[in-house]
Motif scaffolding. Structure first.
Motif, PDB file in Angstrom:
ATOM      1  N   ILE A 146       0.750  -1.064   0.075  1.00  9.14           N
ATOM      2  CA  ILE A 146       0.889  -0.096  -0.210  1.00  9.14           C
ATOM      3  C   ILE A 146       0.783   1.501  -0.155  1.00  9.14           C
ATOM      4  N   TRP A 147       0.425   1.579  -0.926  1.00  8.58           N
ATOM      5  CA  TRP A 147       1.461   3.745  -0.404  1.00  8.58           C
ATOM      6  C   TRP A 147      -0.187   4.541  -0.387  1.00  8.58           C
ATOM      7  N   LYS A 148       0.702   5.864   0.829  1.00 10.56           N
ATOM      8  CA  LYS A 148      -1.024   6.337   1.278  1.00 10.56           C
ATOM      9  C   LYS A 148       0.046   7.602   1.383  1.00 10.56           C
ATOM     10  N   ASP A 149      -0.577   8.744   2.047  1.00 11.84           N
ATOM     11  CA  ASP A 149       0.504   9.964   2.956  1.00 11.84           C
ATOM     12  C   ASP A 149       0.125   8.928   3.917  1.00 11.84           C
ATOM     13  N   PRO A 150       1.041   9.653   4.907  1.00 11.13           N
ATOM     14  CA  PRO A 150       1.611   9.762   5.813  1.00 11.13           C
ATOM     15  C   PRO A 150       1.024   9.744   6.729  1.00 11.13           C
ATOM     16  N   GLY A 182      -5.160   9.382   8.145  1.00 11.18           N
ATOM     17  CA  GLY A 182      -5.605   8.458   8.857  1.00 11.18           C
ATOM     18  C   GLY A 182      -6.869   7.430   8.368  1.00 11.18           C
ATOM     19  N   CYS A 183      -7.702   7.502   7.896  1.00  7.69           N
ATOM     20  CA  CYS A 183      -8.875   7.299   7.154  1.00  7.69           C
ATOM     21  C   CYS A 183      -7.678   5.874   6.218  1.00  7.69           C
ATOM     22  N   CYS A 184      -6.788   6.638   5.483  1.00 13.06           N
ATOM     23  CA  CYS A 184      -5.986   5.207   4.704  1.00 13.06           C
ATOM     24  C   CYS A 184      -5.446   4.143   5.995  1.00 13.06           C
ATOM     25  N   GLN A 185      -5.334   4.508   7.208  1.00  7.74           N
ATOM     26  CA  GLN A 185      -4.866   3.884   8.596  1.00  7.74           C
ATOM     27  C   GLN A 185      -5.634   2.743   8.639  1.00  7.74           C
ATOM     28  N   ASP A 236       4.505   4.716   3.554  1.00  7.20           N
ATOM     29  CA  ASP A 236       4.061   6.362   3.558  1.00  7.20           C
ATOM     30  C   ASP A 236       4.590   7.877   2.611  1.00  7.20           C
ATOM     31  N   GLU A 237       4.572   7.440   1.327  1.00  5.10           N
ATOM     32  CA  GLU A 237       5.023   8.523   0.661  1.00  5.10           C
ATOM     33  C   GLU A 237       4.296   8.658  -0.783  1.00  5.10           C
ATOM     34  N   GLY A 238       2.411   8.689  -0.212  1.00  2.40           N
ATOM     35  CA  GLY A 238       1.416   9.364  -1.278  1.00  2.40           C
ATOM     36  C   GLY A 238       1.770   8.333  -2.175  1.00  2.40           C
ATOM     37  N   ASN A 239       0.429   8.155  -2.926  1.00  6.75           N
ATOM     38  CA  ASN A 239       0.127   7.501  -4.030  1.00  6.75           C
ATOM     39  C   ASN A 239       0.015   7.446  -5.150  1.00  6.75           C
ATOM     40  N   ALA A 240      -0.025   9.034  -5.606  1.00  5.68           N
ATOM     41  CA  ALA A 240       0.105   9.270  -6.776  1.00  5.68           C
ATOM     42  C   ALA A 240       0.569   8.312  -8.221  1.00  5.68           C
ATOM     43  N   ALA A 241       2.566   8.497  -7.583  1.00  8.36           N
ATOM     44  CA  ALA A 241       3.119   7.612  -8.697  1.00  8.36           C
ATOM     45  C   ALA A 241       2.577   5.846  -8.749  1.00  8.36           C
ATOM     46  N   ALA A 242       2.311   5.294  -7.336  1.00  7.39           N
ATOM     47  CA  ALA A 242       2.270   4.473  -7.696  1.00  7.39           C
ATOM     48  C   ALA A 242       0.439   4.305  -8.008  1.00  7.39           C
ATOM     49  N   ARG A 243      -0.290   4.897  -7.997  1.00  5.72           N
ATOM     50  CA  ARG A 243      -1.166   4.497  -9.129  1.00  5.72           C
ATOM     51  C   ARG A 243      -1.328   4.584 -10.685  1.00  5.72           C
TER      52      ARG A 243
END
Length: 153
Positions: free
Chosen positions: A33-37, A40-43, A60-67
């Protein structure tokens, strides 16, 4: 070693194995999973996956690049992106649908719940009260087209 001796020695191990839940005997499917650090809803979505038998590895590095790398169209974007079994999982997709995807193995990029609908996993905590927004889990194809995989009303 005689068969009887072997069975006597193996009996305690067999009893222990039969007492364990089936999920403990098999490795839990891993969702990367890639998410914003700071989200809270991601966690909370990660906790939902864990409670439903999935292992997780979180970046915890954001998800735009992964998407983008996984082929999920930006219009379907949400706050986190996952990868499991070669499939992208975008947004607050219920664990039930992830399991179904892995079982059915459709020819697709993966699943998406666009935006952040209240009542979807991770967006269903006490802070949202009794609000329940309808939403669709979309099957995302390689050409970017989608179809409703499951509706939640």
């Amino acid at each position: 070693m005689q068969r009887r001796t072997l069975l006597k020695r193996a009996a305690p191990l067999l009893a222990l194995a039969s007492a364990l839940p089936l999920t403990a005997l098999a490795a839990a499917p891993m969702v990367e999973i890639w998410k914003d650090p700071n989200c809270g809803c991601c966690q909370d979505w990660v906790k939902h996956l864990n409670k439903n038998g999935f292992a997780t590895k979180v970046h915890d590095e954001g998800n735009a690049a992964a998407r983008t790398r996984l082929g999920v169209p930006a219009k379907l974007g949400s706050c986190h992106t996952g990868l499991i079994g070669g499939y992208a999982i975008e947004g607050h997709v219920p664990a039930r649908e992830v399991r179904r995807l892995l079982k059915e193995k459709p020819k697709a990029v993966g699943l998406a719940v666009a935006g952040m609908p209240v009542s979807s996993p991770g967006m269903d905590g006490p802070a949202y009260g009794d609000q329940r927004d309808p939403y669709d889990v979309l099957l995302v194809r390689a050409d970017g087209s989608t179809s409703v995989y499951q509706s939640y009303r």
